[in-house]
Design an enzyme around this catalytic site. Structure first.
Site, PDB file in Angstrom:
ATOM      1  N   LYS A   4     -25.434 -38.122 -84.268  1.00  0.00           N
ATOM      2  CA  LYS A   4     -24.748 -38.743 -83.158  1.00  0.00           C
ATOM      3  C   LYS A   4     -24.282 -37.642 -82.049  1.00  0.00           C
ATOM      4  CE  LYS A   4     -21.739 -41.656 -81.022  1.00  0.00           C
ATOM      5  NZ  LYS A   4     -20.483 -42.083 -81.907  1.00  0.00           N
ATOM      6  N   ASP A  49     -18.172 -50.984 -83.064  1.00  0.00           N
ATOM      7  CA  ASP A  49     -17.319 -49.826 -83.002  1.00  0.00           C
ATOM      8  C   ASP A  49     -15.989 -49.973 -83.454  1.00  0.00           C
ATOM      9  OD1 ASP A  49     -16.864 -47.281 -82.194  1.00  0.00           O
ATOM     10  OD2 ASP A  49     -16.501 -47.419 -79.918  1.00  0.00           O
TER      11      ASP A  49
END
Length: 408
Positions: free
Chosen positions: A168, A299
């Site tokens: 990420k 998220d």
């Protein structure tokens, strides 16, 4: 299919189709109204924070405490029907090992470990002294700072060393960080290429946090596998994403939750959320119209029940996808069949009820095609099987007799 049957052999599906065509055999027979593949959430954070999702809070929460909290979060996710997740910054690499060995109950976890950020970028803890956040080997927090090609290579290799299944990186500023702007691009072309190429040598996908157009285009140009959020997508940007083959994980759930509770947010979040929320929905619709592939991700990552950001509310993302223009079936595909592709070369064989696929299966008391909100209500998910093992079973009626099949 009104009379469907799924047969599980170990951790794999050995048959899926009409009951009349199913092979004979003596095995347990479970009858349920609706059966479908286990759900994916392609963007969660096993960060173990309770007071707020700020970068500072993540840095200050001791890693053992955060990981202990995440164990409960993983169980909540699994019982909500999510059999696979991507942890895009958190303690998921350790939690995945505990789940795999049977110590903890949870979904299959594909973790990025720490998020790679430039100094002063989205995943920097701006209020804390630089010396306390710049140590790449510290235990606390879900971020690592890297500047220049060499440090980006080292940061990527450190995540691989920890067991990261995906990398990420932040290619734009963000919302929960204090000083950076979501529309500003972060990292140079050379730095991003170094991260993507190093990840690629290990067959790892790269997920790019990006809001503004410049950050999205930079991620696409570097070869990132997924675009996370994508708050500023116009026709040009959508065409670039589609041409590159990248997948958009819009995470509408977090935007909707923050915007609906704006007065409860820290002061430095509010103008960012207010500015992004409406534009983000427009961007989703532009991307859908352009045919950009999407995968479902929420998220979410708060380790306390009952808040808009808590685990267990992940299924709300399906309703948001439908509100943006997907059909219910398309939204379900984004959280099942399409979701494993967010892992690139390491995509597991799951998300589909078909022979040879992992036996990640859920049963429901109502049909989400008729009402997509069913997937946001864990109490309507009566059964969950992960890799063929029953991990949730409410009011089940199970028998075993010759000729029976697993009618799920």
């Amino acid at each position: 299919m009104s009379d469907a049957t799924v047969i599980v052999d170990g951790h794999r599906i050995s048959y899926a189709g009409p009951r009349d065509s199913a092979p004979e055999g003596e095995r347990p027979n479970v009858s349920v109204p609706v059966v479908m593949p286990g759900l994916w959430d392609c963007h969660v954070h096993f960060a173990g924070v309770r007071e707020g999702a700020s970068t500072q809070e993540m840095m200050l929460t001791p890693a053992p405490l955060a990981t202990a909290r995440a164990v409960k979060d993983a169980e909540t996710l699994l019982r909500s029907g999510f059999t696979s997740v991507r942890d895009l910054g958190g303690y998921g690499v350790h939690l995945a090992a505990a789940v795999a060995e049977g110590t903890a109950l949870g979904p299959s976890i594909y973790s990025a470990n720490k998020v790679i950020s430039q100094t002063g970028g989205h995943s920097d803890a701006h209020r804390l002294p630089y010396q306390s956040v710049s140590d790449p080997c510290r235990a606390n927090g879900m971020q690592i700072l890297a500047d220049g090609v060499d440090e980006c290579l080292k940061a990527t290799r450190l995540q691989l060393r920890e067991g990261a299944r995906v990398i990420k990186v932040c290619t734009s500023g963000g919302v929960v960080s204090e000083l950076d702007d979501p529309y500003h691009r972060q990292f140079s072309d050379a730095e991003l290429r170094a991260i993507v190429e190093e990840a690629g040598r290990a067959d790892r996908a790269v997920a790019a946090h990006c809001h503004g157009k410049k950050g999205v285009l930079a991620a696409v140009a570097a070869g990132c596998t997924t675009i996370e959020h994508g708050s500023q997508i116009d026709e040009e940007t959508a065409a670039a994403i589609k041409e590159s083959g990248a997948i958009l994980v819009p995470t509408r759930t977090i935007f909707a939750a923050l915007h609906a509770n704006l007065t409860m947010m820290p002061p430095h979040w509010r103008p960012k959320v207010a500015r992004l929320a409406e534009e983000h929905l427009t961007s989703m619709r532009v991307a859908l119209s352009a045919g950009v592939p999407m995968a479902a991700g929420s998220d979410l990552g708060l380790s306390v029940p009952g808040t808009p950001l808590s685990f267990g509310r992940n299924g709300a993302e399906f309703g948001h996808l439908v509100a943006a223009g997907m059909t219910p079936l398309e939204a379900i595909e984004a959280g099942t069949a399409a979701a494993p592709l967010t892992l690139g070369p390491q995509a597991p064989k799951t998300g589909v009820l078909a022979e040879g696929y992992d036996a990640d299966i859920i049963a429901l008391t109502a049909n989400p095609i008729a009402d997509i909100s069913v997937l946001a209500r864990p109490e309507l998910i009566s059964h969950v099987w992960r890799q063929g093992k029953s991990v949730k079973q409410e009011g089940a009626h199970t028998t075993a007799h010759r000729g029976a099949v697993d009618e799920l």
